[in-house]
Write a protein that holds these residues in place. Structure first.
Motif, PDB file in Angstrom:
ATOM      1  N   ILE A  89       0.836  -1.198   0.000  1.00 51.86           N
ATOM      2  CA  ILE A  89       0.000   0.000   0.000  1.00 51.86           C
ATOM      3  C   ILE A  89       0.875   1.254   0.000  1.00 51.86           C
ATOM      4  O   ILE A  89       0.611   2.209  -0.731  1.00 51.86           O
ATOM      5  N   ALA A  90       1.929   1.243   0.822  1.00 48.76           N
ATOM      6  CA  ALA A  90       2.842   2.388   0.858  1.00 48.76           C
ATOM      7  C   ALA A  90       3.508   2.587  -0.497  1.00 48.76           C
ATOM      8  O   ALA A  90       3.693   3.730  -0.959  1.00 48.76           O
ATOM      9  N   SER A  91       3.864   1.478  -1.151  1.00 51.63           N
ATOM     10  CA  SER A  91       4.471   1.577  -2.490  1.00 51.63           C
ATOM     11  C   SER A  91       3.498   2.154  -3.497  1.00 51.63           C
ATOM     12  O   SER A  91       3.869   2.950  -4.369  1.00 51.63           O
ATOM     13  N   MET A  92       2.222   1.775  -3.379  1.00 55.15           N
ATOM     14  CA  MET A  92       1.205   2.326  -4.272  1.00 55.15           C
ATOM     15  C   MET A  92       1.030   3.826  -4.054  1.00 55.15           C
ATOM     16  O   MET A  92       0.819   4.592  -5.008  1.00 55.15           O
ATOM     17  N   GLU A  93       1.124   4.280  -2.812  1.00 59.80           N
ATOM     18  CA  GLU A  93       1.033   5.716  -2.543  1.00 59.80           C
ATOM     19  C   GLU A  93       2.210   6.453  -3.175  1.00 59.80           C
ATOM     20  O   GLU A  93       2.047   7.542  -3.750  1.00 59.80           O
ATOM     21  N   LYS A  94       3.390   5.877  -3.090  1.00 62.40           N
ATOM     22  CA  LYS A  94       4.558   6.495  -3.721  1.00 62.40           C
ATOM     23  C   LYS A  94       4.407   6.507  -5.240  1.00 62.40           C
ATOM     24  O   LYS A  94       4.779   7.482  -5.905  1.00 62.40           O
ATOM     25  N   PHE A  95       3.873   5.432  -5.780  1.00 64.29           N
ATOM     26  CA  PHE A  95       3.627   5.347  -7.226  1.00 64.29           C
ATOM     27  C   PHE A  95       2.684   6.468  -7.648  1.00 64.29           C
ATOM     28  O   PHE A  95       2.890   7.138  -8.670  1.00 64.29           O
ATOM     29  N   SER A  96       1.646   6.682  -6.861  1.00 62.34           N
ATOM     30  CA  SER A  96       0.686   7.737  -7.159  1.00 62.34           C
ATOM     31  C   SER A  96       1.351   9.107  -7.167  1.00 62.34           C
ATOM     32  O   SER A  96       1.085   9.942  -8.045  1.00 62.34           O
ATOM     33  N   ALA A  97       2.226   9.358  -6.191  1.00 60.26           N
ATOM     34  CA  ALA A  97       2.915  10.643  -6.113  1.00 60.26           C
ATOM     35  C   ALA A  97       3.850  10.844  -7.307  1.00 60.26           C
ATOM     36  O   ALA A  97       3.937  11.940  -7.878  1.00 60.26           O
ATOM     37  N   THR A  98       4.532   9.766  -7.696  1.00 64.73           N
ATOM     38  CA  THR A  98       5.427   9.841  -8.857  1.00 64.73           C
ATOM     39  C   THR A  98       4.636  10.128 -10.126  1.00 64.73           C
ATOM     40  O   THR A  98       5.019  10.973 -10.950  1.00 64.73           O
ATOM     41  N   LEU A  99       3.515   9.435 -10.298  1.00 63.89           N
ATOM     42  CA  LEU A  99       2.662   9.645 -11.463  1.00 63.89           C
ATOM     43  C   LEU A  99       2.160  11.083 -11.509  1.00 63.89           C
ATOM     44  O   LEU A  99       2.166  11.723 -12.566  1.00 63.89           O
ATOM     45  N   TYR A 100       1.748  11.594 -10.376  1.00 66.37           N
ATOM     46  CA  TYR A 100       1.234  12.964 -10.337  1.00 66.37           C
ATOM     47  C   TYR A 100       2.320  13.969 -10.707  1.00 66.37           C
ATOM     48  O   TYR A 100       2.062  14.955 -11.422  1.00 66.37           O
ATOM     49  N   GLY A 101       3.539  13.718 -10.241  1.00 61.62           N
ATOM     50  CA  GLY A 101       4.649  14.592 -10.607  1.00 61.62           C
ATOM     51  C   GLY A 101       4.887  14.603 -12.112  1.00 61.62           C
ATOM     52  O   GLY A 101       5.116  15.664 -12.721  1.00 61.62           O
ATOM     53  N   LEU A 102       4.812  13.422 -12.732  1.00 58.87           N
ATOM     54  CA  LEU A 102       4.972  13.335 -14.181  1.00 58.87           C
ATOM     55  C   LEU A 102       3.833  14.055 -14.901  1.00 58.87           C
ATOM     56  O   LEU A 102       4.049  14.748 -15.901  1.00 58.87           O
ATOM     57  N   GLU A 103       2.610  13.892 -14.382  1.00 55.63           N
ATOM     58  CA  GLU A 103       1.468  14.552 -15.014  1.00 55.63           C
ATOM     59  C   GLU A 103       1.595  16.078 -14.925  1.00 55.63           C
ATOM     60  O   GLU A 103       1.206  16.798 -15.860  1.00 55.63           O
ATOM     61  N   MET A 104       2.138  16.590 -13.833  1.00 56.44           N
ATOM     62  CA  MET A 104       2.354  18.029 -13.718  1.00 56.44           C
ATOM     63  C   MET A 104       3.397  18.497 -14.725  1.00 56.44           C
ATOM     64  O   MET A 104       3.251  19.564 -15.346  1.00 56.44           O
ATOM     65  N   ASP A 105       4.449  17.700 -14.916  1.00 55.84           N
ATOM     66  CA  ASP A 105       5.481  18.049 -15.904  1.00 55.84           C
ATOM     67  C   ASP A 105       4.886  18.063 -17.314  1.00 55.84           C
ATOM     68  O   ASP A 105       5.192  18.957 -18.120  1.00 55.84           O
ATOM     69  N   VAL A 106       4.055  17.070 -17.614  1.00 58.53           N
ATOM     70  CA  VAL A 106       3.426  16.994 -18.938  1.00 58.53           C
ATOM     71  C   VAL A 106       2.523  18.202 -19.168  1.00 58.53           C
ATOM     72  O   VAL A 106       2.545  18.830 -20.234  1.00 58.53           O
ATOM     73  N   ALA A 107       1.721  18.555 -18.163  1.00 52.89           N
ATOM     74  CA  ALA A 107       0.825  19.706 -18.300  1.00 52.89           C
ATOM     75  C   ALA A 107       1.611  20.983 -18.541  1.00 52.89           C
ATOM     76  O   ALA A 107       1.230  21.812 -19.381  1.00 52.89           O
ATOM     77  N   ALA A 108       2.741  21.139 -17.849  1.00 50.27           N
ATOM     78  CA  ALA A 108       3.571  22.327 -18.044  1.00 50.27           C
ATOM     79  C   ALA A 108       4.181  22.340 -19.440  1.00 50.27           C
ATOM     80  O   ALA A 108       4.301  23.394 -20.068  1.00 50.27           O
ATOM     81  N   SER A 109       4.548  21.169 -19.942  1.00 50.50           N
ATOM     82  CA  SER A 109       5.137  21.086 -21.280  1.00 50.50           C
ATOM     83  C   SER A 109       4.140  21.483 -22.348  1.00 50.50           C
ATOM     84  O   SER A 109       4.475  22.200 -23.301  1.00 50.50           O
ATOM     85  N   VAL A 110       2.891  21.023 -22.202  1.00 51.19           N
ATOM     86  CA  VAL A 110       1.858  21.350 -23.192  1.00 51.19           C
ATOM     87  C   VAL A 110       1.561  22.844 -23.175  1.00 51.19           C
ATOM     88  O   VAL A 110       1.423  23.491 -24.211  1.00 51.19           O
ATOM     89  N   ILE A 111       1.510  23.440 -21.979  1.00 49.12           N
ATOM     90  CA  ILE A 111       1.257  24.870 -21.864  1.00 49.12           C
ATOM     91  C   ILE A 111       2.380  25.675 -22.510  1.00 49.12           C
ATOM     92  O   ILE A 111       2.150  26.698 -23.151  1.00 49.12           O
ATOM     93  N   SER A 112       3.600  25.180 -22.377  1.00 49.80           N
ATOM     94  CA  SER A 112       4.747  25.910 -22.917  1.00 49.80           C
ATOM     95  C   SER A 112       4.866  25.775 -24.433  1.00 49.80           C
ATOM     96  O   SER A 112       5.743  26.372 -25.040  1.00 49.80           O
ATOM     97  N   GLY A 113       4.007  24.949 -25.058  1.00 48.75           N
ATOM     98  CA  GLY A 113       3.965  24.899 -26.519  1.00 48.75           C
ATOM     99  C   GLY A 113       4.401  23.591 -27.140  1.00 48.75           C
ATOM    100  O   GLY A 113       4.327  23.436 -28.358  1.00 48.75           O
ATOM    101  N   ARG A 114       4.863  22.645 -26.344  1.00 48.78           N
ATOM    102  CA  ARG A 114       5.239  21.361 -26.923  1.00 48.78           C
ATOM    103  C   ARG A 114       4.004  20.627 -27.400  1.00 48.78           C
ATOM    104  O   ARG A 114       2.906  20.828 -26.884  1.00 48.78           O
ATOM    105  N   GLU A 115       4.189  19.766 -28.375  1.00 52.04           N
ATOM    106  CA  GLU A 115       3.048  19.038 -28.927  1.00 52.04           C
ATOM    107  C   GLU A 115       2.396  18.179 -27.841  1.00 52.04           C
ATOM    108  O   GLU A 115       3.061  17.504 -27.070  1.00 52.04           O
ATOM    109  N   ARG A 116       1.077  18.194 -27.844  1.00 52.79           N
ATOM    110  CA  ARG A 116       0.314  17.526 -26.800  1.00 52.79           C
ATOM    111  C   ARG A 116       0.596  16.030 -26.754  1.00 52.79           C
ATOM    112  O   ARG A 116       0.901  15.463 -25.695  1.00 52.79           O
ATOM    113  N   GLU A 117       0.472  15.344 -27.876  1.00 53.23           N
ATOM    114  CA  GLU A 117       0.633  13.889 -27.893  1.00 53.23           C
ATOM    115  C   GLU A 117       2.047  13.474 -27.521  1.00 53.23           C
ATOM    116  O   GLU A 117       2.249  12.472 -26.836  1.00 53.23           O
ATOM    117  N   ALA A 118       3.027  14.233 -27.976  1.00 56.59           N
ATOM    118  CA  ALA A 118       4.416  13.912 -27.636  1.00 56.59           C
ATOM    119  C   ALA A 118       4.638  14.041 -26.132  1.00 56.59           C
ATOM    120  O   ALA A 118       5.371  13.249 -25.525  1.00 56.59           O
TER     121      ALA A 118
END
Length: 252
Positions: A195-224
């Motif tokens: 369960i603790a590992s799953m919580e860490k996985f969730s936090a890691t995923l969320y961090g990646l999703e924030m990076d992706v959202a910032a990349s799309v806003i900055s003009g990088r192609e959405r799908e990439a």
């Protein structure tokens, strides 16, 4: 005539007691769920129409809690010392919308849901479980008040949805209470560590999703940008399949 909120609250107080539920109260609960079912069907139609007009491909499902699930929820809360008002439970009727969304698009979709229902005169609120997760569970919830009842619309990215599905299957095996931070019914420390590992996985995923959202806003192609999440999604799908295999073996 629909039950008043005070009558629903009194019903919930009776249902939360550990002794056997009376036939009369079970019938009242079933009648209440019929009311929720009608509201859910109506709200689902609006959500389907909204999802048809946005540019993102989205999957939509809905569900109504069962009498057993509701009684267990009330009794579990009572056992924890935090009695729950049945009339105020927000997830009796639920709609789930998921898709290959960035976090920014997830916000925009929630705003569109609010705009649509508020135009119809319904009150809405947004519960952001992304910054304040429940045992790793992250999503964006829109709570719609319809005729004194609630319908909860869960809006999830693909990653959030996969993670939630994995954890839901774990709860089927190790006890539904783990979704609320309770200890597992089976497996002891080994499951607690998972369960603790799953919580860490969730936090890691969320961090990646924030990076992706910032990349799309900055003009990088959405799908990439979204493709950067693919390896994590593959890992989640593999975990989910492993858990399904475990469940299948335990049943047979």
């Amino acid at each position: 005539m629909p039950m008043s909120n005070s009558a629903v609250q009194k019903l919930g107080k009776r249902l939360e007691l550990p002794e056997a539920v009376s036939e009369d109260d079970l019938t009242l609960l079933e009648d209440l769920l019929v009311d929720y079912s009608e509201l859910l069907t109506s709200a689902r139609g609006d959500i389907d129409e909204l999802c048809d007009i946005v540019e993102w491909p989205l999957g939509v499902t809905h569900r109504l809690k069962t009498t057993d699930t509701l009684i267990q929820k009330l009794q579990r809360a009572k056992a924890r010392g935090s009695s729950t008002n049945l009339a105020r439970i927000q997830d009796i009727a639920g709609i789930r919308v998921s898709g290959r969304l960035t976090l920014t698009e997830q916000d925009r979709l929630a705003d569109l849901v609010v705009e649509r229902f508020e135009r119809q005169g319904h009150k809405c609120s947004i519960k952001d479980r992304r910054e304040d997760p429940m045992v790793g569970y992250r999503a964006l919830h829109v709570i719609i008040s319809l005729s004194g009842r609630y319908v909860e619309v869960q809006i999830r990215t693909v990653g959030q949805d996969l993670w939630a599905n994995v954890f839901e299957r774990m709860a089927d095996i190790f006890g539904r209470g783990i979704r609320y931070g309770e200890p597992p019914e089976y497996g002891g420390k080994a499951v607690t560590d998972i369960i603790a590992s799953m919580e860490k996985f969730s936090a890691t995923l969320y961090g990646l999703e924030m990076d992706v959202a910032a990349s799309v806003i900055s003009g990088r192609e959405r799908e990439a940008s979204l493709a950067r999440l693919d390896s994590v999604l593959v890992a989640l799908r593999e975990i989910l399949q492993d858990i399904e295999d475990v469940k299948g073996r335990s049943v047979t």
